[in-house]
Design a protein around this motif. Structure first.
Motif, short mmCIF file in Angstrom:
data_model
loop_
_atom_site.label_atom_id
_atom_site.label_comp_id
_atom_site.label_asym_id
_atom_site.label_seq_id
_atom_site.Cartn_x
_atom_site.Cartn_y
_atom_site.Cartn_z
N THR A 108 -3.48 5.00 7.67
CA THR A 108 -3.66 5.90 8.66
C THR A 108 -3.37 5.39 9.80
OG1 THR A 108 -6.23 5.40 8.65
CG2 THR A 108 -5.38 7.38 7.29
N THR A 154 -3.01 5.01 -2.08
CA THR A 154 -3.89 4.29 -0.99
C THR A 154 -3.00 4.75 0.34
OG1 THR A 154 -4.29 2.37 -2.28
CG2 THR A 154 -4.43 2.15 -0.10
N ALA A 155 -3.34 5.46 1.07
CA ALA A 155 -2.68 6.27 2.26
C ALA A 155 -3.25 5.32 3.34
CB ALA A 155 -3.20 7.59 2.78
N HIS A 215 0.93 -1.17 0.14
CA HIS A 215 -0.05 0.11 0.14
C HIS A 215 0.93 1.18 -0.02
CE1 HIS A 215 -3.71 -2.42 1.17
NE2 HIS A 215 -2.75 -3.11 1.57
N GLU A 216 0.81 2.05 -0.88
CA GLU A 216 1.65 3.16 -1.19
C GLU A 216 0.85 4.53 -1.52
OE1 GLU A 216 4.08 6.08 -1.73
OE2 GLU A 216 5.03 4.20 -1.14
N ARG A 217 0.92 5.40 -0.42
CA ARG A 217 0.33 6.71 -0.61
C ARG A 217 0.39 7.50 -1.96
NH1 ARG A 217 3.39 11.13 0.74
NH2 ARG A 217 1.53 12.34 1.46
N SER A 218 1.66 7.39 -2.81
CA SER A 218 1.87 8.03 -3.66
C SER A 218 1.41 7.41 -4.84
CB SER A 218 3.26 8.63 -3.61
OG SER A 218 4.34 7.47 -4.14
N LEU A 256 -7.27 2.65 6.29
CA LEU A 256 -6.93 3.42 5.08
C LEU A 256 -7.53 4.51 5.02
CD1 LEU A 256 -7.24 0.45 2.29
CD2 LEU A 256 -5.13 1.14 3.82
N SER A 257 -7.20 5.61 4.30
CA SER A 257 -7.94 6.84 4.27
C SER A 257 -9.39 6.51 3.67
CB SER A 257 -7.18 7.88 3.49
OG SER A 257 -6.88 7.41 2.17
#
Length: 505
Positions: A254, A251-252, A30-33, A268-269
């Motif tokens: 949290t 996918t951020a 899962h990578e936020r960018s 997840l956000s």
């Protein structure tokens, strides 16, 4: 086999994911960018390519082992890997210009004797002999194994040089003490301390074990990946895909899902969540500190505070002159002022050019620039991003701060690249504020490698913290920052999850 959720798509996360997928686990990253690689980024514009992270590779054996263990093609089958020779050119105060060859002890001795006077090379060599003892004492417990006994590593293993007189005994003198007492200070001492600064360590307070940093470079060599270091991230990402690792970009994460006192997935956000049997955190997730999973300043890995990097990417007209060094370090004339600015707790105005050490990277690589032009990257160790004025860093988002500092870096770099500003086509500046935004690193800090000594303050949290089902990899966990350490932490964690003792051998 287990469902494994990995937080972040940095190099350590991907190294862990690839190894776990070989074992048959279902791995989802899962990578936020919108991309992979973490700090090993890429800036591409107008036919120029710049590494936004490290520009050279150390200990390539770590990467070789990763690719051997995870697929059929070896590292050199996927990327062009070559030694950088000379390793570096150093421009020191007083007009001293010394070029150090790559992985040649006798060549380094000769170069230092020529630059600083007869006997200088031998003094340096003796320090490197003692640094070898540090390497041999700490290689396995500090780099290749789980963090078994932090108390032992809190002691500095550097063997103090024999002293004359009544007070012959004493512990390791600290890096500054080695520079002054064993190298005689001056330019030779500056040279030694520059490795600590480059890794974001305060040369005034770093332990003598930091001598292992130049030892590793001068013993095992400095390497470059053709096309830039981003090519290594590309190869590792493709290896993960071959092993059927799933990536979910944008996918951020949290927080953690908990079940019965065990990590059971990710929050997840947007209120979503995903279950998992095991969670691997490859990013400094704030929730881990906020919720007490990790202590707020474990081994210096709490949010923010450590130095970051400012980089200036320069597209230059005109070709790179023949015989130019890949890497040149332009040393600050006022080292005390530089250290006070980078590491001091007070609010910091920008320093003058004389209090600035700048590393200049000039790769001889047609793949990174259009014909007849040159791609140059300038790097400096700087305070982290501190927009709230807490005293831990500098507000790099303040109007004009980035541009003003980049101008001073460029002025200093002209010592290595004469006529630099007259050749400039365009530039892009990246500060710790950009690093924080792009990688979520607290304050845009760049974690230093773990070192023994300093009462354990330079150690990182263990890869297996107290919460069952959670594992930590990457620069904010044992064994700290740097590409080799990323690969080592991935190997340690993959072995732990597989039921082994945890080790990168």
């Amino acid at each position: 086999m287990a469902r494994i959720a990995v937080i972040g798509a940095g190099m350590a996360s991907m190294a862990t994911a690839a190894r776990l997928a070989v074992g048959g686990h279902q791995v989802v990253v899962h990578e936020r960018s919108d991309t992979y690689g973490g700090g090993v980024g890429l800036l591409a514009r107008d036919g120029f390519r710049f590494d936004t992270g490290p520009g050279v590779l150390l200990l390539p054996a770590v990467q070789r082992d990763l690719f051997v263990k995870t697929g059929k093609k070896a590292l050199e089958d996927l990327v062009g890997l070559e030694q950088v020779d000379p390793a570096a050119r150093h421009l020191l105060p007083g007009g001293v210009d010394v070029t150090l060859p790559n992985a040649s002890r006798s060549g380094v001795v000769e170069a230092l004797d020529a630059a600083f006077g007869k006997g200088s090379g031998d003094r340096w060599s003796q320090v490197m002999v003692r640094a070898r003892e540090v390497w041999e004492a700490t290689r396995r417990p500090l780099l290749e194994d789980v963090l078994h006994d932090p108390a032992t590593l809190a002691r500095d293993p550097y063997p103090a040089a024999a002293r004359r007189g009544l007070f012959r005994r004493g512990g390791p003198p600290g890096l500054a003490g080695v520079a002054a007492g064993e190298l005689g200070g001056g330019g030779l001492g500056t040279l030694l301390e520059s490795w600590a600064l480059a890794y974001g360590l305060d040369p005034r307070r770093a332990p003598a074990s930091a001598t292992v940093l130049p030892y590793v470079e001068q013993t095992f060599g400095v390497w470059y990946v053709r096309g830039g270091m981003r090519a290594l991230a590309d190869a590792l990402y493709e290896r993960c895909l071959e092993r059927r690792v799933e990536f979910r970009f944008g996918t951020a994460v949290t927080g953690l899902l908990l079940d019965g006192g065990k990590a059971a997935g990710l929050e997840l956000s947007g209120g979503d969540s995903t279950p998992a049997d095991v969670v691997v955190a490859g990013a400094p997730l704030p929730a881990l500190y906020r919720d007490g999973v990790l202590p707020p300043d474990a081994g210096g890995s709490g949010p923010g505070g450590e130095p970051g990097r400012c980089t200036v990417h320069l597209a230059l007209r005109g070709a790179r002159p023949a015989g130019t060094a890949h890497r040149t370090v332009v040393h600050a004339a006022d080292r005390g002022a530089e250290a006070a600015w980078v590491f001091g707790p007070e609010r910091r105005p920008l320093p003058g050019t004389g209090a600035l050490t700048v590393t200049v990277l000039r790769p001889d690589d047609p793949a990174v620039r259009p014909d007849g032009h040159e791609a140059v990257t300038l790097t400096a160790t700087v305070p982290c991003h501190d927009p709230n004025g807490t005293g831990r860093g500098l507000d790099w988002s303040a109007g004009g701060a980035a541009e003003a500092f980049a101008a001073r870096m460029t002025e200093a770099a002209e010592a290595a690249v004469p006529g630099l500003r007259g050749r400039e086509l365009w530039r892009e500046v990246r500060t710790p504020a950009d690093t924080a935004r792009q990688t979520a690193a607290p304050g845009g800090s760049v974690p230093a490698p773990a070192l023994a000594g300093a009462s354990g303050t330079l150690l990182r949290p263990p890869n297996r913290p107290s919460l069952p089902g959670l594992y930590l990899v990457g620069g904010w966990a044992h064994p700290g920052g740097g590409l080799p350490h990323a690969g080592m932490s991935g190997a340690i964690v993959a072995d732990l999850i597989a039921g082994g003792p945890g080790g990168s051998r």
